[in-house]
Scaffold this motif. Structure first.
Motif, PDB file in Angstrom:
ATOM      1  N   LEU A  69       0.668  -1.081   0.072  1.00  0.00           N
ATOM      2  CA  LEU A  69      -0.076  -0.098  -0.055  1.00  0.00           C
ATOM      3  C   LEU A  69       0.819   1.110   0.079  1.00  0.00           C
ATOM      4  CD1 LEU A  69      -2.586  -0.945   2.856  1.00  0.00           C
ATOM      5  CD2 LEU A  69      -2.933  -1.199   0.339  1.00  0.00           C
TER       6      LEU A  69
ATOM      7  N   TYR B 212      -3.027   5.557   0.899  1.00  0.00           N
ATOM      8  CA  TYR B 212      -4.107   4.598   1.355  1.00  0.00           C
ATOM      9  C   TYR B 212      -4.627   5.212   2.485  1.00  0.00           C
ATOM     10  CZ  TYR B 212      -6.754   0.796   2.757  1.00  0.00           C
ATOM     11  OH  TYR B 212      -7.725   0.080   3.257  1.00  0.00           O
TER      12      TYR B 212
ATOM     13  N   GLN C  44     -11.008   3.138   1.970  1.00  0.00           N
ATOM     14  CA  GLN C  44     -10.984   2.679   0.753  1.00  0.00           C
ATOM     15  C   GLN C  44     -11.348   1.266   0.670  1.00  0.00           C
ATOM     16  OE1 GLN C  44      -7.545   4.679   0.227  1.00  0.00           O
ATOM     17  NE2 GLN C  44      -8.134   6.011  -1.561  1.00  0.00           N
ATOM     18  N   ASP C  45     -10.937   0.389   2.162  1.00  0.00           N
ATOM     19  CA  ASP C  45     -11.016  -0.810   2.311  1.00  0.00           C
ATOM     20  C   ASP C  45     -10.500  -1.970   1.563  1.00  0.00           C
ATOM     21  OD1 ASP C  45     -11.435  -3.145   3.553  1.00  0.00           O
ATOM     22  OD2 ASP C  45     -13.548  -3.309   3.413  1.00  0.00           O
ATOM     23  N   TRP C  46      -9.083  -2.110   1.523  1.00  0.00           N
ATOM     24  CA  TRP C  46      -8.153  -2.908   0.783  1.00  0.00           C
ATOM     25  C   TRP C  46      -8.981  -4.184   0.526  1.00  0.00           C
ATOM     26  CZ3 TRP C  46      -6.310  -7.567   2.585  1.00  0.00           C
ATOM     27  CH2 TRP C  46      -6.041  -7.710   4.226  1.00  0.00           C
ATOM     28  N   LYS C  47      -9.468  -4.813   1.593  1.00  0.00           N
ATOM     29  CA  LYS C  47     -10.215  -6.055   1.439  1.00  0.00           C
ATOM     30  C   LYS C  47     -11.321  -6.205   0.300  1.00  0.00           C
ATOM     31  CE  LYS C  47     -11.476  -5.981   5.912  1.00  0.00           C
ATOM     32  NZ  LYS C  47     -10.993  -4.560   5.980  1.00  0.00           N
TER      33      LYS C  47
ATOM     34  N   LEU D  19      -9.752  -5.657  -3.177  1.00  0.00           N
ATOM     35  CA  LEU D  19      -9.032  -6.813  -3.864  1.00  0.00           C
ATOM     36  C   LEU D  19      -9.919  -7.971  -4.049  1.00  0.00           C
ATOM     37  CD1 LEU D  19      -5.689  -7.166  -1.845  1.00  0.00           C
ATOM     38  CD2 LEU D  19      -6.308  -5.594  -3.624  1.00  0.00           C
TER      39      LEU D  19
ATOM     40  N   TRP E  40      -3.585   3.650  -5.032  1.00  0.00           N
ATOM     41  CA  TRP E  40      -2.970   3.428  -3.662  1.00  0.00           C
ATOM     42  C   TRP E  40      -1.931   1.889  -3.570  1.00  0.00           C
ATOM     43  CZ3 TRP E  40      -5.680  -0.942  -1.842  1.00  0.00           C
ATOM     44  CH2 TRP E  40      -7.145  -1.129  -2.202  1.00  0.00           C
ATOM     45  N   ILE E  41      -1.850   1.345  -4.649  1.00  0.00           N
ATOM     46  CA  ILE E  41      -1.241   0.244  -4.733  1.00  0.00           C
ATOM     47  C   ILE E  41       0.230   0.627  -5.489  1.00  0.00           C
ATOM     48  CG2 ILE E  41      -0.764  -2.404  -5.628  1.00  0.00           C
ATOM     49  CD1 ILE E  41      -3.857  -2.626  -5.262  1.00  0.00           C
TER      50      ILE E  41
END
Ligand SMILES: Nc1nc2c(ncn2[C@@H]2O[C@H](COP(=O)(O)OP(=O)(O)OP(=O)(O)O)[C@@H](O)[C@H]2O)c(=O)[nH]1
Length: 297
Positions: free
Chosen positions: A205, A209, A213-216, A219, A270-271
């Motif tokens: 990240l 980030y 945005q909740d990365w989970k 993805l 944000w990656i």
């Protein structure tokens, strides 16, 4: 049955317990030798030392319902150790976990970053690392019936902190999908074999980030929106028909999956770097099919 049992103390003696002998070593902490804090030239510095496989109930925030959830997490906590320290202070790792447990441990990234920096201070070391894995739950509706059930994916967070370099934040999601074989569809008069595939996305990240945005969820969406079909907890017949037809209309090799997911992750600002792996538990073989791709943006 009428068995006459000896007393519990007699039973313990029968099975080998002995009366404690006289004790000579100190029982007060300040009088005990502190072997792990011994300083000498111990030849090598260590990359990591600490504790692993620690289970603890935790709270997780999620953009997808259930938005507040409790789950059981497995922690690994470590720091480096200089060549002149014999050992780390192991008890301080679990003391740090207990401090956060008593506050109601929530696995938000800002909280975890505080945890890791504090851990390095508690250990009196220049760095520390936290790895935590947990099942993350998300609601899934049948596509026709709308009936809701719970799915889960495996989520991992890895936060490294060093006084010199600051923080790195890496996250991983492993989720199940359906893939239908394009080759099988192409060559067969009827049908096509399909299977459960697992997509593993390991992502670094950026500093931009933020938790909103909740990365989970992001993805999960990258994997599911590119799959032949999603996995569902509850499917009635009209749902099953839709999912089966959707898979037939969207055939995917493991290579296709990895490339399509890569394109989606590439577009997320944000990656900064990532690896995508897809593993299909082939339904026509005993072995799995795998593909992997790493990108540094
Ligand atoms: N360094 C080290 N400690 C171990 C190992 N195996 C067990 N221990 C732990 O040693 C711990 C006690 O050591 P410390 O944490 O240094 O305890 P302490 O010195 O009383 O605590 P502080 O005053 O905070 O330094 C126990 O938690 C044991 O679990 C090992 O392989 N290496």
């Amino acid at each position: 049955m009428d068995i006459q049992l000896p007393s519990k103390a007699e039973r313990h003696t029968l099975f080998g317990s002995v009366t404690p002998g006289s004790k000579t070593k100190p029982t007060q902490k300040h009088k005990m030798s502190d072997l792990q804090n011994k300083k000498n030239n111990f030849l090598f510095s260590l990359n990591q030392v600490g504790i692993s496989n620690v289970k603890m109930p935790v709270n997780v925030h999620s953009m997808l319902p259930p938005t507040q959830q409790t789950t059981v997490a497995t922690f690994t906590l470590t720091s480096s150790l200089p060549y002149n320290h014999k050992g780390t202070n192991m008890s301080r790792f679990t003391e740090q976990l207990e401090k956060y447990r008593q506050q109601g441990f929530t696995l938000d990234l800002p909280i975890l970053r505080d945890f890791v920096r504090e851990l390095s201070e508690r250990l009196e070391q220049v760095d520390a690392k936290l790895e935590v894995e947990f099942p993350w739950f998300y609601e899934r509706k049948g596509p026709f019936s709308g009936l809701t059930g719970l799915n889960h994916a495996t989520a991992r967070i890895c936060i490294s902190y060093s006084q010199e370099a600051g923080f790195t934040n890496d996250v991983t999601l492993i989720c199940g999908i359906t893939t239908l074989c394009p080759c099988s569809k192409e060559i067969s008069e009827y049908s096509a074999h399909n299977q459960r595939g697992y997509v593993t996305m390991n992502v670094r990240l950026s500093n931009d980030y933020d938790e909103e945005q909740d990365w989970k969820a992001a993805l999960l969406n990258a994997a599911e929106s590119n799959a032949s079909a999603c996995i569902h907890p509850i499917l009635k017949r009209p749902d099953e028909k839709m999912v089966t037809e959707q898979a037939y209309e969207n055939p995917r090799f493991v290579e296709d999956m990895v490339r399509l997911v890569t394109a989606d992750l590439y577009e997320i600002d944000w990656i900064t770097s990532f690896t995508v792996e897809c593993r299909n538990e082939e339904s026509i073989h005993l072995h799995d099919a795998v593909a992997l791709l790493t990108i540094n943006k």
